[in-house]
Motif scaffolding. Structure first.
Motif, PDB file in Angstrom:
ATOM      1  N   ILE A 108      63.989 -17.891  30.486  1.00 28.63           N
ATOM      2  CA  ILE A 108      64.470 -16.639  29.902  1.00 28.63           C
ATOM      3  C   ILE A 108      63.443 -15.570  30.253  1.00 28.63           C
ATOM      4  CG2 ILE A 108      65.089 -15.396  27.801  1.00 28.63           C
ATOM      5  CD1 ILE A 108      65.824 -18.079  26.550  1.00 28.63           C
ATOM      6  N   GLY A 109      63.891 -14.552  30.984  1.00 23.43           N
ATOM      7  CA  GLY A 109      62.946 -13.587  31.505  1.00 23.43           C
ATOM      8  C   GLY A 109      61.986 -14.300  32.442  1.00 23.43           C
ATOM      9  N   ASP A 110      60.692 -14.161  32.232  1.00 23.52           N
ATOM     10  CA  ASP A 110      59.703 -14.838  33.072  1.00 23.52           C
ATOM     11  C   ASP A 110      59.069 -16.029  32.355  1.00 23.52           C
ATOM     12  OD1 ASP A 110      58.265 -13.485  31.194  1.00 23.52           O
ATOM     13  OD2 ASP A 110      56.976 -12.404  32.605  1.00 23.52           O
ATOM     14  N   VAL A 111      59.731 -16.497  31.286  1.00 19.49           N
ATOM     15  CA  VAL A 111      59.175 -17.596  30.489  1.00 19.49           C
ATOM     16  C   VAL A 111      59.973 -18.875  30.739  1.00 19.49           C
ATOM     17  CG1 VAL A 111      58.658 -18.429  28.172  1.00 19.49           C
ATOM     18  CG2 VAL A 111      58.378 -15.990  28.719  1.00 19.49           C
ATOM     19  N   ALA A 112      59.300 -19.923  31.189  1.00 21.38           N
ATOM     20  CA  ALA A 112      59.927 -21.237  31.369  1.00 21.38           C
ATOM     21  C   ALA A 112      60.026 -21.931  30.015  1.00 21.38           C
ATOM     22  CB  ALA A 112      59.108 -22.079  32.340  1.00 21.38           C
ATOM     23  N   ILE A 113      61.193 -22.488  29.740  1.00 19.12           N
ATOM     24  CA  ILE A 113      61.442 -23.134  28.445  1.00 19.12           C
ATOM     25  C   ILE A 113      61.977 -24.543  28.699  1.00 19.12           C
ATOM     26  CG2 ILE A 113      62.769 -23.016  26.304  1.00 19.12           C
ATOM     27  CD1 ILE A 113      62.734 -19.999  26.540  1.00 19.12           C
ATOM     28  N   ALA A 114      61.355 -25.515  28.082  1.00 19.61           N
ATOM     29  CA  ALA A 114      61.713 -26.914  28.313  1.00 19.61           C
ATOM     30  C   ALA A 114      62.974 -27.306  27.559  1.00 19.61           C
ATOM     31  CB  ALA A 114      60.551 -27.813  27.886  1.00 19.61           C
ATOM     32  N   ALA A 115      63.632 -28.339  28.037  1.00 19.06           N
ATOM     33  CA  ALA A 115      64.774 -28.906  27.325  1.00 19.06           C
ATOM     34  C   ALA A 115      64.342 -29.353  25.939  1.00 19.06           C
ATOM     35  CB  ALA A 115      65.340 -30.084  28.115  1.00 19.06           C
ATOM     36  N   GLY A 116      65.229 -29.181  24.977  1.00 16.41           N
ATOM     37  CA  GLY A 116      64.928 -29.586  23.607  1.00 16.41           C
ATOM     38  C   GLY A 116      64.150 -28.554  22.828  1.00 16.41           C
ATOM     39  N   SER A 117      64.021 -27.335  23.360  1.00 13.66           N
ATOM     40  CA  SER A 117      63.308 -26.269  22.648  1.00 13.66           C
ATOM     41  C   SER A 117      64.252 -25.530  21.711  1.00 13.66           C
ATOM     42  CB  SER A 117      62.708 -25.266  23.649  1.00 13.66           C
ATOM     43  OG  SER A 117      61.733 -25.879  24.454  1.00 13.66           O
ATOM     44  N   ARG A 118      63.724 -25.132  20.577  1.00 12.44           N
ATOM     45  CA  ARG A 118      64.505 -24.365  19.607  1.00 12.44           C
ATOM     46  C   ARG A 118      64.351 -22.874  19.897  1.00 12.44           C
ATOM     47  NH1 ARG A 118      61.729 -25.150  15.098  1.00 12.44           N
ATOM     48  NH2 ARG A 118      60.197 -26.466  16.138  1.00 12.44           N
ATOM     49  N   ILE A 119      65.476 -22.173  19.866  1.00 18.21           N
ATOM     50  CA  ILE A 119      65.529 -20.747  20.175  1.00 18.21           C
ATOM     51  C   ILE A 119      66.038 -19.994  18.954  1.00 18.21           C
ATOM     52  CG2 ILE A 119      66.471 -18.979  21.709  1.00 18.21           C
ATOM     53  CD1 ILE A 119      64.834 -20.978  23.242  1.00 18.21           C
ATOM     54  N   SER A 120      65.312 -18.958  18.523  1.00 20.59           N
ATOM     55  CA  SER A 120      65.800 -18.057  17.468  1.00 20.59           C
ATOM     56  C   SER A 120      66.254 -16.759  18.116  1.00 20.59           C
ATOM     57  CB  SER A 120      64.699 -17.779  16.439  1.00 20.59           C
ATOM     58  OG  SER A 120      64.392 -18.939  15.705  1.00 20.59           O
ATOM     59  N   LEU A 121      67.478 -16.369  17.850  1.00 16.44           N
ATOM     60  CA  LEU A 121      68.061 -15.156  18.404  1.00 16.44           C
ATOM     61  C   LEU A 121      67.956 -14.049  17.368  1.00 16.44           C
ATOM     62  CD1 LEU A 121      71.332 -16.768  19.811  1.00 16.44           C
ATOM     63  CD2 LEU A 121      69.153 -16.436  20.996  1.00 16.44           C
ATOM     64  N   CYS A 122      67.180 -13.021  17.659  1.00 16.43           N
ATOM     65  CA  CYS A 122      66.976 -11.947  16.682  1.00 16.43           C
ATOM     66  C   CYS A 122      68.032 -10.859  16.889  1.00 16.43           C
ATOM     67  CB  CYS A 122      65.569 -11.373  16.798  1.00 16.43           C
ATOM     68  SG  CYS A 122      65.158 -10.320  15.397  1.00 16.43           S
ATOM     69  N   ILE A 123      69.138 -11.025  16.195  1.00 19.65           N
ATOM     70  CA  ILE A 123      70.263 -10.098  16.304  1.00 19.65           C
ATOM     71  C   ILE A 123      69.861  -8.703  15.848  1.00 19.65           C
ATOM     72  CG2 ILE A 123      72.603  -9.642  15.475  1.00 19.65           C
ATOM     73  CD1 ILE A 123      72.765 -12.782  15.068  1.00 19.65           C
ATOM     74  N   GLY A 124      69.096  -8.636  14.768  1.00 20.75           N
ATOM     75  CA  GLY A 124      68.659  -7.346  14.251  1.00 20.75           C
ATOM     76  C   GLY A 124      67.835  -6.575  15.257  1.00 20.75           C
ATOM     77  N   ALA A 125      67.010  -7.278  16.045  1.00 21.08           N
ATOM     78  CA  ALA A 125      66.208  -6.619  17.074  1.00 21.08           C
ATOM     79  C   ALA A 125      67.064  -6.215  18.264  1.00 21.08           C
ATOM     80  CB  ALA A 125      65.083  -7.541  17.530  1.00 21.08           C
ATOM     81  N   ALA A 126      67.956  -7.095  18.699  1.00 21.47           N
ATOM     82  CA  ALA A 126      68.823  -6.790  19.840  1.00 21.47           C
ATOM     83  C   ALA A 126      69.681  -5.563  19.565  1.00 21.47           C
ATOM     84  CB  ALA A 126      69.704  -7.990  20.160  1.00 21.47           C
ATOM     85  N   ASN A 127      70.131  -5.411  18.340  1.00 23.16           N
ATOM     86  CA  ASN A 127      70.980  -4.282  17.983  1.00 23.16           C
ATOM     87  C   ASN A 127      70.206  -2.976  17.823  1.00 23.16           C
ATOM     88  OD1 ASN A 127      73.387  -5.630  18.117  1.00 23.16           O
ATOM     89  ND2 ASN A 127      73.476  -6.096  15.930  1.00 23.16           N
ATOM     90  N   ARG A 128      68.872  -3.044  17.962  1.00 28.11           N
ATOM     91  CA  ARG A 128      68.048  -1.831  17.999  1.00 28.11           C
ATOM     92  C   ARG A 128      67.323  -1.708  19.353  1.00 28.11           C
ATOM     93  NH1 ARG A 128      66.503   0.773  12.852  1.00 28.11           N
ATOM     94  NH2 ARG A 128      67.992   0.044  11.286  1.00 28.11           N
ATOM     95  N   ASP A 129      67.807  -2.385  20.370  1.00 27.19           N
ATOM     96  CA  ASP A 129      67.169  -2.352  21.685  1.00 27.19           C
ATOM     97  C   ASP A 129      67.480  -1.027  22.367  1.00 27.19           C
ATOM     98  OD1 ASP A 129      66.319  -2.699  24.318  1.00 27.19           O
ATOM     99  OD2 ASP A 129      66.956  -4.793  24.393  1.00 27.19           O
TER     100      ASP A 129
END
Length: 414
Positions: A316-337
């Motif tokens: 995601i972006g320039d960050v490599a993320i391994a399988a089995g990683s937990r992701i938190s989606l910050c909707i409140g932040a995205a809606n103020r992008d």
């Protein structure tokens, strides 16, 4: 505009996000106003690794990417919730509900639910909703001093969802308490006492629903208007839900339909008070209610956080993320992008386009979004028409939660 200072200059006053920033141990001022933190996270580390190894995403484009790829970013919570809830009723509930599952269970349940929540079905609901709202406004007028949550916002979705499932009116009183507890258990951190209380609420909720389902099996309603009958009978040529799936998704419907809509109405009415020029504009042009509702949903999203787990190694972006990683989606932040929404910290009831993520996106886009919009539109527009001079009589009380953003109390003079 003369908004409350809480909303001013959030981008420029963004704090420095240190390495110990943790969703499980948030600063006290976060709950009142998380947006300076959201801006700082988005600017400093938009793909942020948390102390527990999970990742927090705050950019709009990153959330859209995750929503579109349900194979890479799973909604199934069986692995994630096991260490958190163990073999508890909370675990059973949250791992069987629509929102925390992938196909095929997600597909089967969503198809049944969506059939009763189409725009056409919601049009049939509107006359009863107007009657309910007007009745609440009558009661409020007789009192003068009211609470916009307990006297209004929370009373509406309980009745509407109760009607969809044909829950008897005299049996609806515990629904809000059960809902707040079960959804409250999804917060990033909870106490052992709250965990026990939330499990008790699941048990009470299930005991009640088992009786309700048994009665409905004996006396079915019309599946076109009775969601519980629809879920019991299943599709004509499809697979029926198991008893566990049926009960847990009834709990989900009553919870999800209640909490988010209560927050939408309460957040919208407070935002109008904080932005008096926008309130005056909506009163003068009531036909703007549709775009206003979308702006309330963007500006103060009822649901601020979502979660996924990666099924394969990804980036995601320039960050490599391994399988089995937990992701938190910050909707409140995205809606103020600001890359998606010009002047994101400004409330603009005419904002267009307004492709917010308050209802998520992709296969998990909120099944009840048509109903939530309808409830918000009718509630706010009719209160404004009846009491255009409403004003807060004391500081509203926030719910003190990170995932669901709303108020517990909004004291008001009509």
């Amino acid at each position: 505009m003369n908004p409350d200072p809480e909303y001013q200059n959030t981008a420029t006053s963004a704090p420095l996000i240190t390495d110990d920033f943790d969703l499980r141990h948030l600063p006290a001022d976060f709950y009142q106003n998380p947006y300076p933190y959201y801006h700082a996270l988005r600017e400093q580390t938009p793909v942020r690794k948390m102390p527990d190894g999970s990742y927090l995403l705050t950019r709009y484009a990153d959330l859209v990417h995750v929503y579109k790829d349900a194979r890479t970013f799973s909604s199934d919570k069986k692995l994630e919730f096991k260490p958190r809830y163990g073999d508890s009723l909370l675990y059973e509930h949250h791992t069987n509900s629509l929102v925390f599952n992938d196909p095929p269970l997600h597909t089967r349940v969503r198809r049944l639910i969506m059939g009763g929540l189409t725009p056409a079905a919601m049009a049939d609901t509107e006359p009863g909703l107007i009657k309910l709202v007007d009745g609440l406004l009558d009661q409020m007028e007789s009192k003068g001093a009211v609470d916009l949550i307990s006297d209004f916002a929370s009373a509406i979705p309980v009745e509407i969802i109760g009607n969809l499932l044909a829950v008897p009116h005299d049996e609806r009183e515990p629904l809000r308490e059960w809902s707040l507890a079960i959804l409250g258990a999804l917060e990033p951190a909870i106490t052992p006492e709250f965990f026990a209380y939330a499990n008790q609420c699941v048990a009470e909720f299930l005991d009640y629903l088992k009786q309700l389902v048994a009665q409905r099996r004996l006396h079915p309603g019309d599946p076109r208007t009775d969601m519980l009958t629809r879920l019991i009978e299943g599709e004509t040529n499809g697979e029926k839900l198991t008893e566990t799936e049926l009960l847990q998704n009834c709990v989900f419907l009553l919870n999800a339909g209640h909490e988010t809509t209560t927050n939408l109405i309460g957040n919208g009415l407070v935002a109008l008070q904080d932005w008096p020029a926008q309130k005056a504009r909506l009163i003068a042009q009531p036909e703007m209610i549709n775009t206003a509702i979308e702006e309330f949903l963007r500006f103060e999203s009822s649901n601020q956080l979502g979660n996924r787990m990666t099924t394969v190694d990804t980036q995601i972006g320039d960050v490599a993320i391994a399988a089995g990683s937990r992701i938190s989606l910050c909707i409140g932040a995205a809606n103020r992008d600001p890359l998606q929404f010009p002047e994101p910290d400004q409330l603009d009831i005419s904002r267009s386009p307004n492709r917010h993520l308050a209802f998520a996106s992709g296969i998990h886009q909120c099944a009840g979004m048509f109903l939530a919009r309808l409830e918000g539109r009718v509630a706010i527009s009719r209160l404004l028409a009846r009491f255009p001079d409403y004003e807060l009589s004391a500081a509203p009380v926030r719910g003190g939660r990170a995932r669901f953003r709303g108020f517990l109390s909004i004291p008001c003079k009509l």
